[in-house]
Design a protein around this motif. Structure first.
Motif, PDB file in Angstrom:
ATOM      1  N   HIS A 172       9.060  59.447  11.625  1.00 44.72           N
ATOM      2  CA  HIS A 172       8.004  59.136  10.658  1.00 44.72           C
ATOM      3  C   HIS A 172       6.668  59.778  11.024  1.00 44.72           C
ATOM      4  O   HIS A 172       5.840  60.032  10.156  1.00 44.72           O
ATOM      5  CB  HIS A 172       7.844  57.612  10.501  1.00 44.72           C
ATOM      6  CG  HIS A 172       7.079  56.947  11.592  1.00 44.72           C
ATOM      7  ND1 HIS A 172       7.597  56.767  12.864  1.00 44.72           N
ATOM      8  CD2 HIS A 172       5.829  56.413  11.620  1.00 44.72           C
ATOM      9  CE1 HIS A 172       6.709  56.144  13.624  1.00 44.72           C
ATOM     10  NE2 HIS A 172       5.628  55.925  12.894  1.00 44.72           N
ATOM     11  N   ASP A 173       6.440  60.064  12.315  1.00 45.84           N
ATOM     12  CA  ASP A 173       5.209  60.733  12.754  1.00 45.84           C
ATOM     13  C   ASP A 173       5.478  62.151  13.253  1.00 45.84           C
ATOM     14  O   ASP A 173       4.701  62.686  14.057  1.00 45.84           O
ATOM     15  CB  ASP A 173       4.529  59.925  13.869  1.00 45.84           C
ATOM     16  CG  ASP A 173       3.591  58.850  13.323  1.00 45.84           C
ATOM     17  OD1 ASP A 173       3.118  59.002  12.175  1.00 45.84           O
ATOM     18  OD2 ASP A 173       3.325  57.867  14.040  1.00 45.84           O
ATOM     19  N   LEU A 174       6.553  62.778  12.781  1.00 46.54           N
ATOM     20  CA  LEU A 174       6.857  64.136  13.229  1.00 46.54           C
ATOM     21  C   LEU A 174       5.726  65.091  12.867  1.00 46.54           C
ATOM     22  O   LEU A 174       5.483  66.076  13.580  1.00 46.54           O
ATOM     23  CB  LEU A 174       8.178  64.620  12.617  1.00 46.54           C
ATOM     24  CG  LEU A 174       8.734  65.935  13.175  1.00 46.54           C
ATOM     25  CD1 LEU A 174       9.010  65.821  14.677  1.00 46.54           C
ATOM     26  CD2 LEU A 174      10.003  66.350  12.440  1.00 46.54           C
ATOM     27  N   GLY A 175       5.014  64.806  11.792  1.00 45.70           N
ATOM     28  CA  GLY A 175       3.864  65.634  11.418  1.00 45.70           C
ATOM     29  C   GLY A 175       2.818  65.678  12.512  1.00 45.70           C
ATOM     30  O   GLY A 175       2.182  66.722  12.742  1.00 45.70           O
ATOM     31  N   ALA A 176       2.622  64.565  13.214  1.00 48.81           N
ATOM     32  CA  ALA A 176       1.650  64.524  14.309  1.00 48.81           C
ATOM     33  C   ALA A 176       2.124  65.364  15.483  1.00 48.81           C
ATOM     34  O   ALA A 176       1.342  66.102  16.099  1.00 48.81           O
ATOM     35  CB  ALA A 176       1.409  63.072  14.746  1.00 48.81           C
ATOM     36  N   PHE A 177       3.415  65.274  15.824  1.00 47.62           N
ATOM     37  CA  PHE A 177       3.977  66.112  16.891  1.00 47.62           C
ATOM     38  C   PHE A 177       3.803  67.594  16.542  1.00 47.62           C
ATOM     39  O   PHE A 177       3.437  68.405  17.397  1.00 47.62           O
ATOM     40  CB  PHE A 177       5.467  65.816  17.075  1.00 47.62           C
ATOM     41  CG  PHE A 177       5.770  64.591  17.871  1.00 47.62           C
ATOM     42  CD1 PHE A 177       5.713  64.611  19.254  1.00 47.62           C
ATOM     43  CD2 PHE A 177       6.108  63.409  17.233  1.00 47.62           C
ATOM     44  CE1 PHE A 177       6.001  63.475  19.993  1.00 47.62           C
ATOM     45  CE2 PHE A 177       6.394  62.268  17.964  1.00 47.62           C
ATOM     46  CZ  PHE A 177       6.343  62.300  19.352  1.00 47.62           C
ATOM     47  N   TYR A 178       4.099  67.925  15.307  1.00 51.40           N
ATOM     48  CA  TYR A 178       4.006  69.309  14.859  1.00 51.40           C
ATOM     49  C   TYR A 178       2.566  69.812  14.957  1.00 51.40           C
ATOM     50  O   TYR A 178       2.308  70.935  15.422  1.00 51.40           O
ATOM     51  CB  TYR A 178       4.523  69.400  13.421  1.00 51.40           C
ATOM     52  CG  TYR A 178       4.392  70.746  12.772  1.00 51.40           C
ATOM     53  CD1 TYR A 178       5.043  71.859  13.300  1.00 51.40           C
ATOM     54  CD2 TYR A 178       3.636  70.904  11.620  1.00 51.40           C
ATOM     55  CE1 TYR A 178       4.937  73.101  12.684  1.00 51.40           C
ATOM     56  CE2 TYR A 178       3.530  72.135  10.998  1.00 51.40           C
ATOM     57  CZ  TYR A 178       4.178  73.222  11.530  1.00 51.40           C
ATOM     58  OH  TYR A 178       4.068  74.436  10.924  1.00 51.40           O
ATOM     59  N   MET A 179       1.613  68.987  14.559  1.00 48.47           N
ATOM     60  CA  MET A 179       0.207  69.372  14.645  1.00 48.47           C
ATOM     61  C   MET A 179      -0.217  69.589  16.097  1.00 48.47           C
ATOM     62  O   MET A 179      -0.973  70.518  16.407  1.00 48.47           O
ATOM     63  CB  MET A 179      -0.667  68.310  13.983  1.00 48.47           C
ATOM     64  CG  MET A 179      -0.529  68.247  12.474  1.00 48.47           C
ATOM     65  SD  MET A 179      -1.605  66.993  11.731  1.00 48.47           S
ATOM     66  CE  MET A 179      -3.224  67.779  11.940  1.00 48.47           C
ATOM     67  N   LEU A 180       0.262  68.747  16.996  1.00 44.73           N
ATOM     68  CA  LEU A 180      -0.059  68.926  18.415  1.00 44.73           C
ATOM     69  C   LEU A 180       0.527  70.236  18.934  1.00 44.73           C
ATOM     70  O   LEU A 180      -0.135  70.971  19.683  1.00 44.73           O
ATOM     71  CB  LEU A 180       0.469  67.742  19.233  1.00 44.73           C
ATOM     72  CG  LEU A 180      -0.331  66.450  19.122  1.00 44.73           C
ATOM     73  CD1 LEU A 180       0.445  65.294  19.724  1.00 44.73           C
ATOM     74  CD2 LEU A 180      -1.677  66.598  19.825  1.00 44.73           C
ATOM     75  N   TYR A 181       1.760  70.514  18.570  1.00 43.90           N
ATOM     76  CA  TYR A 181       2.395  71.763  18.992  1.00 43.90           C
ATOM     77  C   TYR A 181       1.612  72.961  18.472  1.00 43.90           C
ATOM     78  O   TYR A 181       1.362  73.931  19.211  1.00 43.90           O
ATOM     79  CB  TYR A 181       3.839  71.810  18.497  1.00 43.90           C
ATOM     80  CG  TYR A 181       4.487  73.155  18.702  1.00 43.90           C
ATOM     81  CD1 TYR A 181       4.738  73.638  19.984  1.00 43.90           C
ATOM     82  CD2 TYR A 181       4.827  73.954  17.605  1.00 43.90           C
ATOM     83  CE1 TYR A 181       5.320  74.884  20.170  1.00 43.90           C
ATOM     84  CE2 TYR A 181       5.406  75.195  17.786  1.00 43.90           C
ATOM     85  CZ  TYR A 181       5.653  75.657  19.077  1.00 43.90           C
ATOM     86  OH  TYR A 181       6.215  76.895  19.258  1.00 43.90           O
ATOM     87  N   ARG A 182       1.201  72.919  17.222  1.00 41.00           N
ATOM     88  CA  ARG A 182       0.435  74.034  16.647  1.00 41.00           C
ATOM     89  C   ARG A 182      -0.943  74.142  17.299  1.00 41.00           C
ATOM     90  O   ARG A 182      -1.464  75.244  17.487  1.00 41.00           O
ATOM     91  CB  ARG A 182       0.285  73.854  15.132  1.00 41.00           C
ATOM     92  CG  ARG A 182       1.576  73.880  14.359  1.00 41.00           C
ATOM     93  CD  ARG A 182       2.297  75.213  14.454  1.00 41.00           C
ATOM     94  NE  ARG A 182       1.837  76.146  13.440  1.00 41.00           N
ATOM     95  CZ  ARG A 182       1.161  77.259  13.681  1.00 41.00           C
ATOM     96  NH1 ARG A 182       0.871  77.603  14.907  1.00 41.00           N
ATOM     97  NH2 ARG A 182       0.793  78.075  12.708  1.00 41.00           N
ATOM     98  N   ALA A 183      -1.540  73.012  17.683  1.00 39.30           N
ATOM     99  CA  ALA A 183      -2.869  73.029  18.299  1.00 39.30           C
ATOM    100  C   ALA A 183      -2.863  73.737  19.647  1.00 39.30           C
ATOM    101  O   ALA A 183      -3.896  74.263  20.087  1.00 39.30           O
ATOM    102  CB  ALA A 183      -3.393  71.597  18.464  1.00 39.30           C
ATOM    103  N   THR A 184      -1.711  73.769  20.317  1.00 42.34           N
ATOM    104  CA  THR A 184      -1.636  74.440  21.621  1.00 42.34           C
ATOM    105  C   THR A 184      -1.888  75.936  21.497  1.00 42.34           C
ATOM    106  O   THR A 184      -2.157  76.611  22.496  1.00 42.34           O
ATOM    107  CB  THR A 184      -0.252  74.237  22.288  1.00 42.34           C
ATOM    108  OG1 THR A 184       0.766  74.870  21.505  1.00 42.34           O
ATOM    109  CG2 THR A 184       0.063  72.750  22.439  1.00 42.34           C
ATOM    110  N   GLN A 185      -1.838  76.458  20.293  1.00 36.65           N
ATOM    111  CA  GLN A 185      -1.987  77.894  20.085  1.00 36.65           C
ATOM    112  C   GLN A 185      -3.434  78.313  19.814  1.00 36.65           C
ATOM    113  O   GLN A 185      -3.701  79.477  19.532  1.00 36.65           O
ATOM    114  CB  GLN A 185      -1.072  78.336  18.939  1.00 36.65           C
ATOM    115  CG  GLN A 185       0.396  78.042  19.235  1.00 36.65           C
ATOM    116  CD  GLN A 185       1.281  78.142  18.014  1.00 36.65           C
ATOM    117  OE1 GLN A 185       1.157  79.075  17.223  1.00 36.65           O
ATOM    118  NE2 GLN A 185       2.183  77.183  17.842  1.00 36.65           N
ATOM    119  N   TYR A 186      -4.350  77.337  19.913  1.00 28.85           N
ATOM    120  CA  TYR A 186      -5.759  77.613  19.651  1.00 28.85           C
ATOM    121  C   TYR A 186      -6.588  77.161  20.857  1.00 28.85           C
ATOM    122  O   TYR A 186      -6.625  75.972  21.181  1.00 28.85           O
ATOM    123  CB  TYR A 186      -6.226  76.885  18.389  1.00 28.85           C
ATOM    124  CG  TYR A 186      -5.410  77.259  17.167  1.00 28.85           C
ATOM    125  CD1 TYR A 186      -5.803  78.284  16.325  1.00 28.85           C
ATOM    126  CD2 TYR A 186      -4.220  76.582  16.889  1.00 28.85           C
ATOM    127  CE1 TYR A 186      -5.036  78.634  15.216  1.00 28.85           C
ATOM    128  CE2 TYR A 186      -3.450  76.916  15.789  1.00 28.85           C
ATOM    129  CZ  TYR A 186      -3.862  77.942  14.957  1.00 28.85           C
ATOM    130  OH  TYR A 186      -3.103  78.285  13.871  1.00 28.85           O
TER     131      TYR A 186
END
Length: 292
Positions: free
Chosen positions: A168-182
């Protein structure tokens, strides 16, 4: 004393930070409209999902597909021999028997859980370790709560409820993963928290759709953090996920901010469903040991 040079440096960093926050959201929107990119081990479970979703596949074919992913195989075998699935103590040593014991739905959920734990260890996630571990604990507890709630409601599928709770919070995990690239975002976890609070639900829905998650499960995650009257009876999967999320310390905004008082609706929800906590905690503990 703050010098003009220092002020300019801070302004520059502030502008860079705002720019990267905007860029991350723009990049996510672009990616979700095309092909979603997760770490390589996420690809494994997505490949498995295609086989697991095919009703024509035999257990032997599924076992063969699982066996080529050593990490998933080992974790599934461990889960099949856990107390939850093996109360009689009959130890299994092959993946085909493990899948038969678990059932295809449980294999789907467990496979996703296994790669989600690997996502926590992705390069660059260390800066967000406190947030990722808190989020993972919440996801596990919500999955356990959804399973327990479904078990007390004859119309609910327990494995489907557990899967919905887990992601249900996979969107939050995904956002964290994407944030590692900035770079600016990696060093400022608090600003990433703010983005997650604002966007994780809507991004999560788009992500789950892009990953081919069944519509009923996706719909159940919509507005799971939005306060609503406590359901007197659990009518559907959406009610299950809402109650499970709140029983598990949900409402993501409140996880990030200190609140002086418990909202009335949460108090009412605890009054009606709080007796399930011991059962939820026991299952969450079992899940942690199986997926760790």
């Amino acid at each position: 004393m703050m010098t003009a040079s220092t002020e300019n440096d801070q302004d520059k960093k502030g502008d860079a930070l705002k720019s990267q926050r905007f860029q991350m959201l723009a990049d996510i929107a672009k990616e979700l409209s095309g092909e979603v990119v997760f770490p390589t081990y996420f690809d494994a479970v997505l490949r498995l999902r295609k086989i697991l979703n095919d009703p024509e596949q035999s257990i032997a074919n599924i076992a063969h597909a699982v066996s080529v992913e050593p990490l998933i195989s080992a974790k599934l075998l461990h889960l099949a021999n856990s107390v939850a699935y093996n109360p009689g103590g009959q130890v299994l040593v092959d993946i085909k028997s493990a899948i038969t014991r678990l059932g295809v739905n449980a294999v789907r959920t467990a496979s996703l859980a296994i790669v989600m734990t690997q996502l926590l260890r992705a390069k660059g996630m260390a800066e967000f370790s406190e947030l990722t571990h808190s989020l993972w604990d919440h996801s596990i507890k919500t999955a356990a709560a959804a399973n327990v709630i479904a078990s007390h409601t004859s119309r609910q599928n327990r494995e489907e409820a557990m899967l919905a709770g887990l992601i249900h919070d996979l969107g939050a995990f995904y956002m964290l993963y994407r944030a590692t690239q900035y770079e600016e975002l990696r060093h400022r976890p608090d600003t990433v928290k703010y983005l997650i609070i604002q966007w994780h639900e809507s991004i999560g829905v788009s992500l789950l759709n892009a990953l081919g998650i069944p519509e009923e499960i996706v719909d159940a995650t919509i507005d799971h953090d939005r306060m609503r009257p406590t359901p007197t009876t659990i009518r559907n999967l959406s009610d299950t996920i809402y109650v499970a999320n709140m029983l598990s310390g949900g409402h993501f905004e409140w996880l990030m901010q200190d609140q002086a008082e418990i909202p009335t609706e949460i108090a009412l929800l605890e009054e009606k469903y709080g007796h399930l906590h011991p059962e939820i905690e026991a299952m969450a503990s079992e899940m942690h040991s199986s997926f760790a």
